[in-house]
Design an enzyme around this catalytic site. Structure first.
Site, mmCIF file in Angstrom:
data_model
loop_
_atom_site.group_PDB
_atom_site.id
_atom_site.type_symbol
_atom_site.label_atom_id
_atom_site.label_comp_id
_atom_site.label_asym_id
_atom_site.label_seq_id
_atom_site.Cartn_x
_atom_site.Cartn_y
_atom_site.Cartn_z
ATOM 1 N N HIS A 114 0.752 -1.098 0.030
ATOM 2 C CA HIS A 114 -0.004 0.044 0.030
ATOM 3 C C HIS A 114 0.744 1.387 -0.074
ATOM 4 C CE1 HIS A 114 -3.666 -2.342 0.782
ATOM 5 N NE2 HIS A 114 -2.702 -2.963 1.387
ATOM 6 N N ARG A 182 24.156 -18.024 7.140
ATOM 7 C CA ARG A 182 25.493 -19.063 6.849
ATOM 8 C C ARG A 182 24.903 -19.737 5.608
ATOM 9 N NH1 ARG A 182 25.046 -24.358 7.621
ATOM 10 N NH2 ARG A 182 23.402 -25.029 9.207
#
Length: 212
Positions: A114, A182
């Site tokens: 929006h 990671r």
């Protein structure tokens, strides 16, 4: 230009007062209601309804009720797609899932955004930006994926994450906002014990501890 054409082109559009979009959403919501009202054992009826909802289905899939989406025709799923309870897909734009995508409970994929400008927002305008999820992706419980995001192949999104930017392939990513923690490594194959292998439960735990 129709409101749907504006949405597809990436423009602000009005989804609240357009007769065609309202009709399409009502049709889709009724189908979702019918699906969610099925007995869990009535797999055949569930599959029939879902094939009316989902725009493109590549192969076998499992969607566990309750499930909700806005239009359905903007959703495509690859082979071996699975989502657990309470998946919500707000598909004002395309939402594409690759093969072997696993989605945990209570996840939301929202293409809808929006305006920051209050006048535009109060007019009921919104924008729809596509979401793409690659192959072999695991989405943890309670994840929210926001408009315009791409998640790469072989990636894991940790539980509770809010994904507001693209995530690369082959990583574990987690957090709000979601960030790469990671890379996924060969060591991850030894994280959990596998029956009938030389590796004992203790060996698996020690291998994982060594990596940390």
């Amino acid at each position: 230009m129709t409101e749907r054409e504006k949405a597809v082109a990436g423009y602000l559009y009005d989804a609240n007062d357009d007769p065609m979009l309202l009709k399409e959403r009502k049709y889709c919501k009724d189908l979702c209601f019918d699906f969610n009202s099925c007995r869990p054992s009535d797999i055949e009826r569930q599959q029939r309804i879902l094939k009316k909802i989902i725009g493109k289905i590549k192969g076998d899939f499992t969607i566990t009720a309750p499930f909700w989406c806005d239009y359905g025709y903007n959703i495509s799923i690859g082979k071996n797609f699975y989502t657990n309870h309470n998946c919500i897909i707000l598909d004002g734009a395309k939402v594409s899932f690759g093969d072997n995508v696993f989605i945990a409970p209570n996840c939301c994929f929202s293409t809808a955004g929006h305006p920051l400008d209050v006048e535009q927002r109060n007019q009921g305008l919104e924008i729809a930006l596509p979401i793409t999820v690659g192959n072999n992706v695991w989405i943890g419980a309670g994840v929210i994926v926001l408009p315009g995001v791409t998640i790469g192949n072989d990636t894991i999104i940790g539980a509770g994450s809010v994904v507001n930017k693209d995530i690369p392939s082959g990583v574990v990513a987690v957090g709000n906002p979601c960030r790469v923690a990671r890379a996924i490594s060969e060591q991850d194959k030894r994280r959990y014990p596998v029956f009938n292998r030389d590796l004992s439960v203790k060996d698996c735990k020690e291998a994982w501890s060594d990596q940390d």
